[in-house]
Design a protein around this motif. Structure first.
Motif: not given
Ligand code: XCC
Length: 665
Positions: A11-17
């Motif tokens: 989910p962190a990578v998703e938010q950063m994307l």
């Protein structure tokens, strides 16, 4: 489901994307969508080892200009990849040995031997006498003996003796016991030069020898020497993911592989003067986190938090809170430069082997390690006031607790303590069918496959089926991010596995370290094979190895040395030898008939799990063990999990039943 849930399970990578795509900052996720993989190179059928080519062996073209056949070309390409992977790990191992020598000679004053017991153990393996000798002399001789393994010309590598006797015999009979570490890598390059070894099977045999020089040579030495210099890991708790970045502190990220650098950066970050200096710039302190395997090294020993794995590297910078990303070798994307340019982040290269155009280069050396580390950290601190001036700052509020630090020494210790440590309990649990088998799940991320998904799927399915999982590298961080490296993972574990883990007090998924630490898995496998009851060789064990999202040549080398050690290994993502049916046969059935292990590229995650369990059951049957029955165990003394999870996470204590009961009732 978030907007980018199809790209990543994190989910962190998703938010950063969301942020990078909104700002038009390109990352590997975007490039993977925009760059179609070359179909010829993808299948391993492009030969570009001489200037008569490149020859593309597609359609009616079945040989190169020199007449090299499709099988020769595909085998050569695979062998060269394995050699590159072996070279990378082993050169890292060499640097560790050189550092150890510098310590003994007084040229690396900021390092010392932290684990004398391990030094003595390694001295024994390398044939260095210890009785009545000065510590420095032993250290010097161990370092010299380790270095000699790289250039050895005759006879097998010393560490091969650590393998089960039967395995050593197989290597000897097949003539694939590696001699010098460097020698095997060079010989692969020689054999695969134009007009040389043109028998695919023969080329692949040498690829196994080259990989063995990594697993039972360069990498194993690297693990051992790292333990000597920085301590053999024992379990500790920490936290992973981008939530480990701190808004009010100077954030330094170490990224790469060599703990020689990251351990010194950690020391510099903890220095009271440096902390005071950070405060003078308006920060409340200095926060060190890591990415990739250098993160695993400092996580395993010091509990330093990991900000993510391979595909997190660009996105961590896009939080806007990273004052400095300090890198050394391996897995560092050149794309960090353009991303860092969009932010205030200083990208600092440190290795004499790896400069990146556009980054600041501050060359690290062991002689002045702490001094240089402080200078590097100071660059980060001085950069703190620049944060947020031209960029939006955002830290995803995402992190997960984990337990790391399972060295093979600790695994032994936890099964009987100091005096009766052994692998007996684990073997007994496997023999009884409480634990069905063991799986090593390791390797990279690859944007050609949804980030972290397959690692997590495979690990969850395996523990659900009572398979104990050991992990290293980016794979370990993948599952840690979703909570599988902590006691909570027991909720997914099958009843028999859960019973054993609860009794010993361990999670069902064990983090054994960085990618060079895959050699710890070799040691564990050897100890299980020689403990009794599970045959007499690694190939007899009900065990598998998986690299579900691999991408690097190092992963191929790891896969090949596990195969050569007798393990069934499954790689996901893509098949680099898809162009030749014959090579696929040679590395699966062919290698299995020779060394007992085989390598298969299986792209479907469900099929990976199915084949893993099938293999484990096949090995159980061959050993004459009881058939695995998921309903046989796990009924006694259980606290109902539903009740356990009804307790708020911060109050749970899985390792103490009493503490749990106190909280609950
Ligand atoms: Fe792969 Fe080894 Fe790199 Fe991570 S860091 S991407 S090689 S898993 Ni070791």
């Amino acid at each position: 489901m978030g907007k980018y849930a199809s790209l990543t399970a994190d989910p962190a990578v998703e938010q950063m994307l969301e942020i990078t795509r909104e700002k038009g900052i390109e990352t590997a996720f975007d490039r993977a969508e925009n760059i179609k993989p070359c179909p010829i190179g993808s299948d391993g059928v492009c030969c570009k080892i001489c200037a008569m080519g490149p020859c593309r062996l597609v359609g009616k073209v079945t040989t190169g200009i020199c007449g090299a056949t499709l099988d020769t070309v595909v085998a050569r390409n695979l062998a060269r990849q394995i050699a590159a992977g072996s070279a990378a790990h082993s050169d890292h191992g060499r640097d560790m040995a050189l550092a150890l020598l510098a310590v003994a000679e007084g040229h690396a004053p900021d390092y010392r031997v932290r684990d004398v017991g391990k030094l003595v153990e390694v001295a024994h393996f390398l044939g260095v006498p210890v009785q009545g000798r000065d510590l420095n002399d032993i250290t010097r001789d161990v370092a010299e003996a380790a270095l000699a393994q790289f250039g050895q010309q005759h006879g097998p590598l010393k560490y091969l003796e650590r393998a089960p006797k039967k395995r050593q015999q197989i290597w000897k009979e097949l003539d694939i016991a590696p001699r010098g570490i460097d020698r095997e890598v060079v010989e692969t390059l020689h054999r695969t030069h134009i007009g040389n070894d043109q028998d695919a099977e023969h080329i692949l045999d040498h690829a196994l020898r080259t990989a063995l020089a990594d697993g039972w040579g360069g990498s194993m030495l690297s693990t051992d020497i790292t333990d000597i210099l920085f301590g053999t890991p024992v379990p500790l708790t920490s936290e992973v993911n981008m939530g480990a970045l701190e808004e009010d502190q100077v954030n330094i990220i170490v990224h790469g592989h060599e703990p020689l650098l990251s351990e010194m950066i950690l020391m510099a970050c903890q220095d009271p003067e440096m902390i005071e200096y950070a405060k003078s710039k308006g920060a409340t302190g200095i926060n060190l986190t890591g990415i990739c395997c250098t993160a695993n090294e400092t996580l395993m020993r010091q509990g330093v938090r990991s900000a993510g794995n391979f595909l997190s590297q660009e996105l961590a910078i896009a939080t806007g809170v990273v004052e400095a990303m300090v890198v050394d070798i391996q897995c560092i994307m050149q794309a960090l430069v353009p991303v860092a340019e969009q932010y205030h982040t200083k990208l600092i290269t440190t290795s004499r082997k790896a400069k990146i155009k556009g980054a600041i280069h501050m060359q690290f050396n062991e002689r002045e390690a702490l001094k240089i580390a402080k200078e590097i950290v100071k660059v980060g601190i001085d950069n703190y006031p620049n944060r947020g001036k031209s960029e939006r700052v955002y830290i995803p509020n995402v992190s997960a607790p984990l337990v790391a630090g399972f060295s093979h020494e600790y695994l032994r210790y936890m099964q009987g303590g100091y005096y009766r440590g052994s692998f007996r309990p684990l073997n007994d649990a496997i023999i009884a069918g409480r634990i069905r088998g063991v799986a090593g799940v390791v390797g990279c991320n690859n944007p050609r496959t949804p980030h972290d998904y397959t690692h997590n799927y495979v690990v969850q399915e395996l523990i659900k089926n009572d398979v104990l999982v050991v992990q290293t590298g980016c794979s370990a961080i993948s599952v840690a991010k979703l909570g599988l490296l902590g006691p909570e993972a027991l909720r997914y574990a099958g009843p028999g596995l859960r019973e054993v883990c609860e009794a010993i007090g361990i999670p069902p998924v064990l983090h054994l370290g960085s990618c060079v630490d895959n050699t710890r898995i070799l040691t564990v496998a050897t100890q299980m094979a020689t403990e009794g009851g599970l045959g007499e060789d690694i190939a007899d064990l009900p065990a598998v190895g998986l690299a579900p999202e691999w991408m690097s040549e190092k992963a191929l080398s790891i896969g090949a040395y596990f195969v050569a050690s007798g393990v069934y290994v499954i790689f996901g993502t893509k098949n680099p030898i898809a162009g030749s049916e014959e090579i696929q046969r040679l590395i699966s059935e062919g290698w299995e008939s020779k060394v007992g292990g085989k390598l298969e590229f299986i792209l479907d995650p469900q099929e990976m799990v199915r084949k893993s369990l099938e293999h484990i059951d096949k090995k159980r049957a061959a050993l004459g063990l009881v058939e695995y029955d998921p309903t046989r165990y796990g009924q006694s003394g259980d606290i109902p999990l539903a009740a356990f999870f009804a307790v708020p996470p911060e109050k749970r204590n899985l390792y103490s039943r009493k503490a749990y009961i106190d909280v609950r009732y």
